[in-house]
Design a protein around this motif. Structure first.
Motif, mmCIF file in Angstrom:
data_model
loop_
_atom_site.group_PDB
_atom_site.id
_atom_site.type_symbol
_atom_site.label_atom_id
_atom_site.label_comp_id
_atom_site.label_asym_id
_atom_site.label_seq_id
_atom_site.Cartn_x
_atom_site.Cartn_y
_atom_site.Cartn_z
ATOM 1 N N PHE A 152 -53.751 5.892 -74.249
ATOM 2 C CA PHE A 152 -54.524 5.328 -73.142
ATOM 3 C C PHE A 152 -55.510 6.345 -72.560
ATOM 4 C CE2 PHE A 152 -51.027 2.126 -72.875
ATOM 5 C CZ PHE A 152 -51.822 0.993 -72.993
ATOM 6 N N GLU A 153 -55.119 7.606 -72.497
ATOM 7 C CA GLU A 153 -56.039 8.634 -72.007
ATOM 8 C C GLU A 153 -57.254 8.748 -72.915
ATOM 9 O OE1 GLU A 153 -56.035 10.202 -69.192
ATOM 10 O OE2 GLU A 153 -54.114 9.347 -68.523
ATOM 11 N N ALA A 154 -57.052 8.551 -74.222
ATOM 12 C CA ALA A 154 -58.178 8.597 -75.161
ATOM 13 C C ALA A 154 -59.142 7.437 -74.908
ATOM 14 C CB ALA A 154 -57.660 8.563 -76.599
ATOM 15 N N VAL A 155 -58.597 6.271 -74.543
ATOM 16 C CA VAL A 155 -59.459 5.132 -74.209
ATOM 17 C C VAL A 155 -60.249 5.436 -72.939
ATOM 18 C CG1 VAL A 155 -59.542 2.677 -73.639
ATOM 19 C CG2 VAL A 155 -57.882 3.503 -75.322
ATOM 20 N N LEU A 156 -59.574 6.008 -71.957
ATOM 21 C CA LEU A 156 -60.246 6.329 -70.691
ATOM 22 C C LEU A 156 -61.313 7.410 -70.857
ATOM 23 C CD1 LEU A 156 -57.175 6.326 -68.260
ATOM 24 C CD2 LEU A 156 -59.047 4.661 -68.324
ATOM 25 N N ILE A 171 -45.530 1.691 -68.997
ATOM 26 C CA ILE A 171 -46.630 2.659 -69.118
ATOM 27 C C ILE A 171 -47.958 1.928 -69.268
ATOM 28 C CG2 ILE A 171 -47.620 4.484 -70.563
ATOM 29 C CD1 ILE A 171 -44.704 5.276 -71.256
ATOM 30 N N ALA A 172 -47.971 0.889 -70.117
ATOM 31 C CA ALA A 172 -49.210 0.130 -70.321
ATOM 32 C C ALA A 172 -49.698 -0.484 -69.008
ATOM 33 C CB ALA A 172 -48.979 -0.954 -71.368
ATOM 34 N N GLU A 173 -48.792 -1.075 -68.257
ATOM 35 C CA GLU A 173 -49.177 -1.676 -66.974
ATOM 36 C C GLU A 173 -49.693 -0.626 -65.996
ATOM 37 O OE1 GLU A 173 -49.769 -4.470 -65.972
ATOM 38 O OE2 GLU A 173 -48.556 -5.981 -66.993
ATOM 39 N N SER A 174 -49.158 0.586 -66.077
ATOM 40 C CA SER A 174 -49.586 1.638 -65.156
ATOM 41 C C SER A 174 -51.034 2.053 -65.392
ATOM 42 C CB SER A 174 -48.663 2.860 -65.279
ATOM 43 O OG SER A 174 -48.908 3.576 -66.476
ATOM 44 N N TYR A 175 -51.560 1.740 -66.558
ATOM 45 C CA TYR A 175 -52.949 2.095 -66.881
ATOM 46 C C TYR A 175 -53.933 0.960 -66.612
ATOM 47 C CZ TYR A 175 -52.044 6.639 -68.997
ATOM 48 O OH TYR A 175 -51.727 7.972 -69.187
ATOM 49 N N ARG A 176 -53.444 -0.187 -66.228
ATOM 50 C CA ARG A 176 -54.323 -1.345 -66.065
ATOM 51 C C ARG A 176 -55.479 -1.066 -65.089
ATOM 52 N NH1 ARG A 176 -54.196 -6.630 -67.132
ATOM 53 N NH2 ARG A 176 -51.996 -6.627 -67.771
ATOM 54 N N LYS A 177 -55.160 -0.589 -63.895
ATOM 55 C CA LYS A 177 -56.214 -0.382 -62.888
ATOM 56 C C LYS A 177 -57.210 0.685 -63.349
ATOM 57 C CE LYS A 177 -57.030 0.254 -57.947
ATOM 58 N NZ LYS A 177 -58.222 1.094 -58.165
ATOM 59 N N LYS A 178 -56.713 1.772 -63.935
ATOM 60 C CA LYS A 178 -57.613 2.826 -64.424
ATOM 61 C C LYS A 178 -58.573 2.282 -65.468
ATOM 62 C CE LYS A 178 -54.286 6.617 -63.771
ATOM 63 N NZ LYS A 178 -53.490 7.667 -64.466
ATOM 64 N N LEU A 179 -58.048 1.456 -66.367
ATOM 65 C CA LEU A 179 -58.893 0.883 -67.418
ATOM 66 C C LEU A 179 -59.919 -0.073 -66.825
ATOM 67 C CD1 LEU A 179 -56.061 0.196 -70.020
ATOM 68 C CD2 LEU A 179 -57.956 1.792 -70.351
ATOM 69 N N GLU A 180 -59.465 -0.944 -65.928
ATOM 70 C CA GLU A 180 -60.383 -1.907 -65.322
ATOM 71 C C GLU A 180 -61.426 -1.215 -64.457
ATOM 72 O OE1 GLU A 180 -57.715 -4.628 -63.430
ATOM 73 O OE2 GLU A 180 -57.321 -5.741 -65.302
ATOM 74 N N LEU A 213 -55.445 8.890 -82.086
ATOM 75 C CA LEU A 213 -56.348 9.167 -80.969
ATOM 76 C C LEU A 213 -57.798 9.064 -81.407
ATOM 77 C CD1 LEU A 213 -54.563 12.300 -79.419
ATOM 78 C CD2 LEU A 213 -54.292 9.889 -78.780
ATOM 79 N N ILE A 214 -58.594 8.342 -80.632
ATOM 80 C CA ILE A 214 -60.033 8.291 -80.884
ATOM 81 C C ILE A 214 -60.713 9.341 -80.009
ATOM 82 C CG2 ILE A 214 -60.170 5.921 -81.717
ATOM 83 C CD1 ILE A 214 -60.812 4.999 -78.897
ATOM 84 N N HIS A 215 -61.688 10.039 -80.577
ATOM 85 C CA HIS A 215 -62.421 11.057 -79.831
ATOM 86 C C HIS A 215 -63.298 10.394 -78.768
ATOM 87 C CE1 HIS A 215 -62.053 14.186 -83.351
ATOM 88 N NE2 HIS A 215 -60.891 13.768 -82.888
ATOM 89 N N PRO A 216 -63.711 11.128 -77.740
ATOM 90 C CA PRO A 216 -64.462 10.518 -76.631
ATOM 91 C C PRO A 216 -65.717 9.757 -77.041
ATOM 92 C CG PRO A 216 -63.686 12.693 -76.005
ATOM 93 C CD PRO A 216 -63.348 12.533 -77.453
ATOM 94 N N ASP A 217 -66.383 10.168 -78.115
ATOM 95 C CA ASP A 217 -67.618 9.493 -78.527
ATOM 96 C C ASP A 217 -67.385 8.501 -79.671
ATOM 97 O OD1 ASP A 217 -67.006 11.492 -80.320
ATOM 98 O OD2 ASP A 217 -69.006 12.364 -80.412
ATOM 99 N N TYR A 218 -66.131 8.179 -79.949
ATOM 100 C CA TYR A 218 -65.810 7.295 -81.083
ATOM 101 C C TYR A 218 -66.510 5.944 -80.954
ATOM 102 C CZ TYR A 218 -63.111 4.306 -84.242
ATOM 103 O OH TYR A 218 -62.753 3.408 -85.229
#
Length: 323
Positions: free
Chosen positions: A25-29, A52-61, A103-108
């Motif tokens: 999730f950090e890689a997505v962010l 854990i997935a739910e805990s990232y919902r607000k950050k992702l949105e 993990l995807i890199h930041p510019d993926y």
């Protein structure tokens, strides 16, 4: 930045990923591009994956990511079903899969979608990947060989050489998928999922390449592939053959007999050599007889078979004598 701001769909399924899904999730962010539709299947996890997935919902949105979290009560080992479901529900102009421990890199997303955006004649783009261990230390590289002749990449993926099968190695165009796979359907199997996704594009020579690593492929001892013993590999190769043959039918390829024979020969030869380690007479006979149906069974394979067969019979005889 991509000027037209296309939506990019990202498909992931995860089973018991609490040990590594935070990094995912950090890689997505960390992405430099945020118009992403993340379809995340919590595939019957029995640990804290869902929490854990739910805990990232607000950050992702807050970043602008559309987060679609789907939870299955029981684990579905046929992940092709989940990917097919995502194919039919996704809205992105481009899409890709990502295993929950890769993990995807930041510019993926920006670079992969950017390539497809600037090359509308291409339906799929490959990048290179770093291979990392469980401490995320680089141990190698993965890359797809550039095609130099018609359908070279298509043949290579059938022959399992100079190709990459992990999901983050490629991104696809939805427009082109609807041309080469208009039903957005794949054969439901436990084996060969990424073969199915790539093969229709490669048959029509729709691939492009980015010659730099844009992701990290994690080699994990407890992963599904990492726990494959030789007996499981023999079963997996059988399933892989069925998947490839079914995909050849669905494309459909004009040269079906040629390519199906190529697939059967390569897979049955690989299966035969893995079977040698098991010292199982019935299975050895099965694998050898199937290999003989192709022209991939040479003098060497025949000699190895008769030697190994004799060795097994000798061990069985000694076992009976010692009783």
């Amino acid at each position: 930045m991509l000027e037209s701001n296309p939506l990019v769909s990202m498909i992931t399924y995860c089973y018991n990923g609490e040990a590594f899904v935070d990094k995912y999730f950090e890689a997505v962010l960390s992405q430099t591009y945020s118009n992403i539709e993340l379809i995340f299947f919590n595939n019957g996890s029995e640990d804290k994956t869902l929490e854990i997935a739910e805990s990232y919902r607000k950050k992702l949105e807050d970043k602008g990511v559309t987060f679609i979290l789907k939870t299955l009560e029981k684990n579905n080992p046929y992940t092709c079903e989940l990917k097919q479901q995502a194919f039919k529900e996704m809205h992105g102009e481009y899409f890709f899969g990502c295993d929950s421990d890769d993990l995807i890199h930041p510019d993926y997303v920006e670079k992969m979608a950017g390539y497809l955006e600037s090359h509308p004649e291409k339906g799929l783009v490959y990048c290179q990947l770093n291979v990392v261990n469980e401490d995320y230390e680089k141990t190698g590289m993965m890359r797809v060989k550039h095609q130099t002749r018609d359908r070279e990449n298509f043949e290579n993926i059938i022959l399992s050489k100079d190709s990459i099968y992990t999901a983050i190695s490629y991104m696809m165009s939805t427009k082109w998928m609807d041309k080469v796979n208009p039903k957005r359907e794949i054969f439901i199997s436990k084996y060969g999922e990424n073969y199915q996704c790539q093969m229709p594009f490669l048959y029509h020579n729709l691939q492009g390449y980015i010659d730099e690593p844009l992701g990290d492929y994690l080699v994990r001892s407890t992963s599904y592939s990492g726990t494959f013993t030789d007996d499981k590999k023999v079963v997996a190769f059988k399933g892989q053959e069925e998947t490839i043959i079914e995909t050849l039918k669905r494309i459909p390829v004009k040269e079906f007999d040629y390519y199906s024979h190529m697939a059967k020969g390569r897979i049955r030869k690989d299966r035969f050599y893995i079977c040698l380690n098991l010292l199982n007479k019935d299975l050895l006979d099965e694998c050898f007889n199937e290999l003989k149906e192709t022209d991939w069974c040479g003098f060497r394979e025949k000699m190895i078979y008769f030697f190994c067969h004799s060795k097994i019979l000798w061990k069985l005889m000694l076992k009976k004598m010692n009783k």
